[in-house]
Design a protein around this motif. Structure first.
Motif, PDB file in Angstrom:
ATOM      1  N   THR A  72       0.616  -1.162  -0.021  1.00 50.55           N
ATOM      2  CA  THR A  72      -0.100  -0.125   0.090  1.00 50.55           C
ATOM      3  C   THR A  72       0.820   1.230   0.013  1.00 50.55           C
ATOM      4  N   SER A  73       1.942   1.314   1.070  1.00 50.53           N
ATOM      5  CA  SER A  73       2.837   2.394   0.843  1.00 50.53           C
ATOM      6  C   SER A  73       3.377   2.787  -0.345  1.00 50.53           C
ATOM      7  N   TYR A  74       4.061   1.591  -0.993  1.00 53.23           N
ATOM      8  CA  TYR A  74       4.793   1.797  -2.200  1.00 53.23           C
ATOM      9  C   TYR A  74       3.871   2.095  -3.191  1.00 53.23           C
ATOM     10  N   SER A  75       2.645   1.735  -3.382  1.00 53.57           N
ATOM     11  CA  SER A  75       1.796   1.875  -4.225  1.00 53.57           C
ATOM     12  C   SER A  75       1.388   3.490  -4.530  1.00 53.57           C
ATOM     13  N   LEU A  76       0.761   3.804  -3.374  1.00 56.13           N
ATOM     14  CA  LEU A  76       0.391   5.217  -3.084  1.00 56.13           C
ATOM     15  C   LEU A  76       1.593   6.218  -3.345  1.00 56.13           C
ATOM     16  N   SER A  77       2.753   5.983  -2.677  1.00 49.93           N
ATOM     17  CA  SER A  77       3.792   6.926  -3.001  1.00 49.93           C
ATOM     18  C   SER A  77       4.198   6.830  -4.479  1.00 49.93           C
ATOM     19  N   ASP A  78       4.514   5.882  -5.133  1.00 51.64           N
ATOM     20  CA  ASP A  78       4.598   5.776  -6.433  1.00 51.64           C
ATOM     21  C   ASP A  78       3.582   6.673  -7.388  1.00 51.64           C
ATOM     22  N   MET A  79       2.416   6.538  -6.838  1.00 51.45           N
ATOM     23  CA  MET A  79       1.363   7.357  -7.746  1.00 51.45           C
ATOM     24  C   MET A  79       1.558   8.715  -7.539  1.00 51.45           C
ATOM     25  N   GLU A  84       0.039  11.142 -10.382  1.00 52.97           N
ATOM     26  CA  GLU A  84      -1.216  10.613 -10.594  1.00 52.97           C
ATOM     27  C   GLU A  84      -2.147  10.943  -9.487  1.00 52.97           C
ATOM     28  N   LEU A  85      -1.755  11.055  -8.278  1.00 50.15           N
ATOM     29  CA  LEU A  85      -2.686  11.695  -7.376  1.00 50.15           C
ATOM     30  C   LEU A  85      -2.962  13.067  -7.563  1.00 50.15           C
ATOM     31  N   GLU A  86      -2.029  13.743  -7.689  1.00 51.78           N
ATOM     32  CA  GLU A  86      -2.437  15.198  -8.243  1.00 51.78           C
ATOM     33  C   GLU A  86      -3.558  15.368  -9.117  1.00 51.78           C
ATOM     34  N   ALA A  87      -3.572  14.598 -10.050  1.00 53.83           N
ATOM     35  CA  ALA A  87      -4.644  14.646 -11.015  1.00 53.83           C
ATOM     36  C   ALA A  87      -5.801  14.227 -10.472  1.00 53.83           C
TER      37      ALA A  87
END
Length: 358
Positions: A72-79, A84-87
């Motif tokens: 979870t940590s890696y996936s969200l941090s990578d996004m 991707e999260l900014e979008a």
């Protein structure tokens, strides 16, 4: 729905891979710790593999919290690092709304982890220890000699020359009944006594009763009122004390009830019993923590994810260890000893989430 599928496609494969990796490492560590003794005792490859196979459920039980935190940590941090999260935030989707399915999944996994331990891990780990002890020439018997067991806060005392686990039998059993002032009321004697699972009590064979009336002692047939009180579980008569951590919740409850009935200390055992229910919620906590830590950095995502996963896990384990020690010595209740780390880390996760970028 597409966002949920996309998020799960990133997290689930990483979770499965990390879980298998961490479980394999734990199994190999256990193997290397005993490999020299295996070779000295000429243990076959098949027997070694059986030990490792029995250990697999326990290693997965250990690996699940660390694996879900890392994935979870890696996936969200990578996004976040790939904007991707900014979008998502710009399109009006909040971090909580985006990660809510993962939080719900973590709660379901917490319940699943408890059931998994209670139904499978306990039994397979016991088989692993039994087989490993046999291969390492460590003898262990659950038979017992000269057994003395207190029940009903000391008002019932069991004494037997021998307890045999294979037949759940007591040999030369004396059962002493006392009143609240510990005055002797009656003594039952039976050459043999068998545990009856159907009625949940001991079945005395050829029993007689020594009835105490003032200064006189008479021999009579056992009274039904006394026979119906012989409900102390056969598991208490085994040679070793019950390790609450290594038995199912049901068996742990039986042992704790015995300690209460015997008037013996039980805070440590009750803390471990509550821990069985509290510990699986580490899955929810680590996922909540990883969500709260999202957006802290765009650099070294893999390294930061590994560091956060190890740090959070160690911190939780240490906190639980400290609270369990406090509960053992009576500074806090057994319930709080097991559940306070869950409460503290949930509050910490809420605070981190409040200050995360959404």
């Amino acid at each position: 729905m597409k966002l949920v599928i996309y998020l799960f496609k990133k997290i689930i494969p990483l979770f499965i891979g990390a879980m298998i990796f961490f479980a394999l490492v734990l199994n190999l560590v256990d193997l290397f710790m005993h490999i020299a003794t295996y070779l000295q005792n000429n243990v076959s490859l098949k027997e070694i593999l059986m030990v490792m196979l029995y250990y697999v459920p326990k290693t997965f039980w250990y690996a699940v919290p660390v694996a879900i935190l890392f994935s979870t940590s890696y996936s969200l941090s990578d996004m976040y690092a790939n904007n991707e999260l900014e979008a998502l935030f710009a399109s009006g989707v909040s971090l909580f709304r985006f990660t809510l399915p993962v939080l719900i999944l973590s709660i379901l996994m917490s319940f699943g982890l408890f059931v998994f331990e209670n139904k499978l891990v306990v039994s397979t780990y016991e088989k692993k220890i039994t087989l490993q002890d046999k291969l390492l020439n460590k003898t262990k018997s659950e038979n017992n000699h000269d057994v003395i067991v207190l029940s009903e806060n000391g008002k019932i005392v069991y004494k037997a020359r021998r307890y045999t686990e294979s037949t759940k039998k007591l040999t030369d059993a004396y059962i002493l009944f006392r009143d609240d002032d510990k005055n002797v009321l009656s003594i039952l004697f039976a050459p043999t006594a068998f545990w009856d699972d159907l009625i949940g009590r001991w079945n005395l064979q050829g029993a007689i009763e020594y009835k105490v009336e003032g200064d006189k002692v008479s021999v009579v047939s056992p009274e039904k009122v006394y026979l119906e009180q012989l409900t102390e579980s056969y598991t208490i008569f085994r040679k070793t004390n019950v390790d609450v951590q290594s038995v199912s919740a049901k068996d742990a409850k039986v042992y704790i009830n015995h300690l209460k009935k015997a008037g013996l200390p039980y805070h440590e055992e009750l803390s471990e019993y509550y821990k069985k229910f509290a510990f699986p919620f580490i899955v929810f906590i680590v996922v909540f923590l990883s969500v709260g830590l999202t957006g802290k950095t765009k650099k070294n995502v893999l390294l930061i994810s590994l560091a956060s996963c190890i740090s959070a896990s160690v911190l939780f384990y240490v906190t639980m260890m400290v609270t369990m020690v406090f509960a053992k010595h009576g500074y806090i209740s057994p319930f709080m000893g097991a559940w306070s780390p869950v409460i503290f880390f949930t509050i910490g996760s809420v605070i981190l989430f409040h200050y995360s970028r959404t």
